[in-house]
Design an enzyme around this catalytic site. Structure first.
Site, PDB file in Angstrom:
ATOM      1  CD  GLU A 238      -0.342  -2.081   8.994  1.00  0.00           C
ATOM      2  OE1 GLU A 238       0.207  -1.626  10.009  1.00  0.00           O
ATOM      3  OE2 GLU A 238       0.096  -1.885   7.843  1.00  0.00           O
TER       4      GLU A 238
ATOM      5  CG  ASP B  73       2.589   5.030   5.692  1.00  0.00           C
ATOM      6  OD1 ASP B  73       3.613   5.391   5.095  1.00  0.00           O
ATOM      7  OD2 ASP B  73       2.138   3.854   5.621  1.00  0.00           O
TER       8      ASP B  73
ATOM      9  CG  HIS C 131      -0.608  -5.471   4.261  1.00  0.00           C
ATOM     10  ND1 HIS C 131      -0.267  -4.769   5.387  1.00  0.00           N
ATOM     11  CD2 HIS C 131      -0.042  -4.792   3.223  1.00  0.00           C
ATOM     12  CE1 HIS C 131       0.479  -3.732   5.061  1.00  0.00           C
ATOM     13  NE2 HIS C 131       0.632  -3.714   3.754  1.00  0.00           N
TER      14      HIS C 131
ATOM     15  CE  LYS D 226       2.995   0.271  10.307  1.00  0.00           C
ATOM     16  NZ  LYS D 226       1.751   0.621   9.582  1.00  0.00           N
TER      17      LYS D 226
ATOM     18  CD  GLU E  36       0.554   3.896   9.567  1.00  0.00           C
ATOM     19  OE1 GLU E  36       0.915   3.352  10.644  1.00  0.00           O
ATOM     20  OE2 GLU E  36       0.973   3.537   8.463  1.00  0.00           O
TER      21      GLU E  36
ATOM     22  CG  ASP F 272      -1.768   1.830   8.403  1.00  0.00           C
ATOM     23  OD1 ASP F 272      -2.491   2.753   7.932  1.00  0.00           O
ATOM     24  OD2 ASP F 272      -0.732   1.439   7.839  1.00  0.00           O
TER      25      ASP F 272
ATOM     26  CD  GLU G   8       2.654  -5.224   7.674  1.00  0.00           C
ATOM     27  OE1 GLU G   8       2.101  -4.982   8.766  1.00  0.00           O
ATOM     28  OE2 GLU G   8       3.007  -4.331   6.883  1.00  0.00           O
TER      29      GLU G   8
ATOM     30  CE  LYS H 237       5.616   2.302   5.844  1.00  0.00           C
ATOM     31  NZ  LYS H 237       4.374   2.359   5.023  1.00  0.00           N
TER      32      LYS H 237
ATOM     33  CG  HIS I 281       7.246  -3.530   9.218  1.00  0.00           C
ATOM     34  ND1 HIS I 281       6.788  -4.805   9.463  1.00  0.00           N
ATOM     35  CD2 HIS I 281       6.134  -2.737   9.339  1.00  0.00           C
ATOM     36  CE1 HIS I 281       5.496  -4.794   9.694  1.00  0.00           C
ATOM     37  NE2 HIS I 281       5.065  -3.560   9.634  1.00  0.00           N
TER      38      HIS I 281
ATOM     39  CB  SER J  55       3.488  -5.237   3.589  1.00  0.00           C
ATOM     40  OG  SER J  55       3.584  -4.567   2.355  1.00  0.00           O
TER      41      SER J  55
ATOM     42  CB  SER K  55      -0.895  -0.011   1.239  1.00  0.00           C
ATOM     43  OG  SER K  55      -0.116   0.033   2.416  1.00  0.00           O
TER      44      SER K  55
HETATM   45  C1  2PG Z   1       2.004   0.609   6.020  1.00  0.00           C
HETATM   46  C2  2PG Z   1       2.969  -0.486   5.598  1.00  0.00           C
HETATM   47  C3  2PG Z   1       3.626  -1.254   6.673  1.00  0.00           C
HETATM   48  P1  2PG Z   1       3.215  -1.216   3.127  1.00  0.00           P
HETATM   49  O1  2PG Z   1       1.040   0.914   5.298  1.00  0.00           O
HETATM   50  O2  2PG Z   1       2.237   1.250   7.015  1.00  0.00           O
HETATM   51  O3  2PG Z   1       2.780  -1.827   7.616  1.00  0.00           O
HETATM   52  O4  2PG Z   1       2.480  -1.267   4.571  1.00  0.00           O
HETATM   53  O5  2PG Z   1       4.621  -1.573   3.356  1.00  0.00           O
HETATM   54  O6  2PG Z   1       2.466  -2.220   2.308  1.00  0.00           O
HETATM   55  O7  2PG Z   1       3.064   0.177   2.604  1.00  0.00           O
HETATM   56 MG    MG Z   2       0.636   2.702   6.648  1.00  0.00          MG
END
Ligand code: 2PG
Ligand code: MG
Length: 402
Positions: free
Chosen positions: A150, A293, A141, A369, A268, A227, A191, A318, A346, A348, A40
């Site tokens: 999440e 995010d 996910h 996370k 989130e 999230d 995850e 990230k 992290h 996914s 995502s």
């Molecule tokens: C998120 C992440 C990690 P992805 O949305 O925060 O949990 O997912 O790495 O798929 O963006």
């Molecule tokens: Mg996120």
């Protein structure tokens, strides 16, 4: 000490997809870093370059970086940006850039004989983040499971990291038992969180029941978070859930209601990635952590806009969203200077690479996370346990919005 060699190789991530590892050498020292991958992803994240371009990129990057000092992180990251020449690393790829940047930082710390968290965070880095554990998941996910991506737990009452992770792991197990009790089949998503054909409300209730048992067994107080990854639910007009559709106003009201009903500590991406105003409205209405995010993508320009509009109070960090350690550091600094809390995360799609464990300590993040179970998640959690046990004066961070 100079960078003597830099090589990329193709390896695999936890989804079985090809990803890239960068290995750097200086005298007898060797360090490496592997790129994770999102499902995502935010639209403005650094571009992921296909691994088939490995030779071309290796040629460019090693020509530019070999011969530079391993300790000149700023200059190394500036050079990566320069040889790329774009805003979003679309030329050499954010995945190629971040692995070089982090591998070199790891090499430098190794040469100095100190852990990475100390190299990046300084001699006084001594606080451990709380693990933000994904226990039930859906969205991108685990399609067919919950609409909210999440469902997270935070062991806020834990006195050290080892017990904090123990409480999260126990919650993950208790949730499995709760599914069995209710006769619901559950599998695991990307995850390691449980995935099942349930509504979001059912997920909250299952977690609530599990948490009560964990709290009475361990004496560790737990809180919940989510999230929403709302960009994935947004169809351009409405937020589309398994069982309902909500307008922006409806979504904001729903988020505030969930925060209240389940005493959420962390929300989130409650709105889609370009709704800075909607984010601000929710942040004003609730007292918990509202974290960006996809809206911020670890990018200082987007974080600046968020700060101006009071869109959030917490930032998700990230490194692979932005492409270099320097840019990651800047995003953290800007956020903190403006009163935001930091959550290192992290992706996914992950690997055994444990670098973010060190960055979470270095950046004095409130939360990390990184899942609860699965080898690629445990790699980070166990590294934090090692860091904690090696520190002379370790303590847990203070969560401001408890
Ligand atoms: C998120 C992440 C990690 P992805 O949305 O925060 O949990 O997912 O790495 O798929 O963006
Ligand atoms: Mg996120």
């Amino acid at each position: 000490m100079l960078i003597e060699d830099l090589v990329y190789r193709i390896v695999f991530d936890s989804r079985g997809n090809k990803t890239v590892e960068c290995e750097v050498h200086s005298a007898e020292f060797v360090a490496s870093a592997i790129a994770p991958a999102g499902a995502s992803t935010g639209t403005e994240e650094a571009v992921v370059k296909d691994v088939s371009f490995i030779e071309e990129v290796q040629d460019k990057v090693s020509k530019a970086l070999v011969g530079m000092s391993v300790f000149d992180q700023y200059e190394i990251d500036r050079t990566l940006r320069e040889i790329d020449g774009t805003q979003n690393f679309s030329e050499i790829g954010g995945n190629f850039a971040i692995t070089a940047s982090l591998a070199i930082a790891k090499l430098a710390s190794q040469i100095l004989g100190i852990p990475l968290y100390m190299y990046v965070g300084g001699a006084f880095a001594s606080e451990l983040p709380y693990p933000l554990g994904n226990v039930i998941g859906g969205g991108a996910h685990a399609k067919g499971s919950t609409s909210i991506q999440e469902f997270l737990v935070i062991p806020v009452g834990a006195k050290n990291f080892l017990n904090a992770q123990y409480a999260n792991a126990l919650t993950h197990k208790e949730i499995r038992k709760e599914f069995d009790k209710r006769g619901i089949f559950a599998a695991k998503g990307d995850e390691g969180a449980w995935a099942a054909q349930i509504t979001d409300e059912e997920a909250f209730e299952i977690i609530k029941a599990a948490i009560e048992r964990v709290e009475s067994e361990t004496g560790i107080k737990m809180r919940m978070g989510i999230d929403v990854a709302a960009t994935e639910l947004w169809n351009g007009k409405e937020y589309v859930y398994r069982d309902k559709k909500l307008t922006t106003d409806g979504q904001i009201a729903y988020m505030a209601e969930l925060a209240d009903r389940y005493n959420l500590l962390f929300i989130e991406d409650p709105l889609h990635e370009n709704d800075f105003e909607g984010f601000a409205e929710l942040t004003k209405a609730v007292s918990c952590m509202v974290c960006g995010d996809d809206i911020f993508v670890t990018n200082i320009n987007r974080i600046k806009k968020g700060i101006e509009l009071s869109s959030a109070n917490t930032v998700l960090i990230k490194p692979n969203q932005i492409g270099t350690l320097t840019d990651t550091f800047r995003a953290v600094k800007l956020s903190k200077d403006n009163g935001y809390e930091v959550v290192v995360s992290h992706r996914s799609g992950e690997t055994e690479d444990e670098t973010i464990a060190h960055l979470a300590v270095a950046f004095n993040a409130t939360l990390i996370k990184t899942g609860v179970v699965g080898g690629e998640r445990i790699a980070k959690l166990n590294e934090l346990i090692r860091i904690e046990s090696e520190m002379e004066h370790a303590s847990m961070v203070k969560i401001r919005r408890l």
